[in-house]
Design a protein around this motif. Sequence first.
Motif, PDB file in Angstrom:
ATOM      1  N   ALA A  20      -1.680   8.415  -7.812  1.00  0.00           N
ATOM      2  CA  ALA A  20      -1.914   7.433  -6.754  1.00  0.00           C
ATOM      3  C   ALA A  20      -3.295   7.653  -6.170  1.00  0.00           C
ATOM      4  O   ALA A  20      -3.863   8.734  -6.268  1.00  0.00           O
ATOM      5  CB  ALA A  20      -0.853   7.598  -5.666  1.00  0.00           C
ATOM      6  N   ALA A  23      -7.342   1.656  -6.312  1.00  0.00           N
ATOM      7  CA  ALA A  23      -7.057   0.237  -6.074  1.00  0.00           C
ATOM      8  C   ALA A  23      -8.108  -0.591  -6.806  1.00  0.00           C
ATOM      9  O   ALA A  23      -9.305  -0.305  -6.698  1.00  0.00           O
ATOM     10  CB  ALA A  23      -7.072  -0.074  -4.586  1.00  0.00           C
ATOM     11  N   GLU A  47      -3.850   6.105  -1.660  1.00  0.00           N
ATOM     12  CA  GLU A  47      -3.754   4.717  -2.098  1.00  0.00           C
ATOM     13  C   GLU A  47      -3.917   3.752  -0.933  1.00  0.00           C
ATOM     14  O   GLU A  47      -4.598   2.725  -1.049  1.00  0.00           O
ATOM     15  CB  GLU A  47      -2.424   4.477  -2.806  1.00  0.00           C
TER      16      GLU A  47
END
Length: 59
Positions: A20, A23, A47
């Motif tokens: 994670a 983006a 994230e």
Amino acid sequence: AQRLTNAPTLKDIPGTLFLAGGAPVTTKGAPIAAIGVAGAPSGDLDEKFAQAGVASLGR
């Protein structure tokens, strides 16, 4: 359904690591870049901050 449990996935590509904290940056629905964040106490926070960075680009 049984065959899918044994099928390779993206995580099985040699030399890759999925965590994670990333983006995608898109324009007109196509990916053009990404923002990655690391160092927060959890991947969820990484994230969240990466997504905030992407959101700030649209201002």
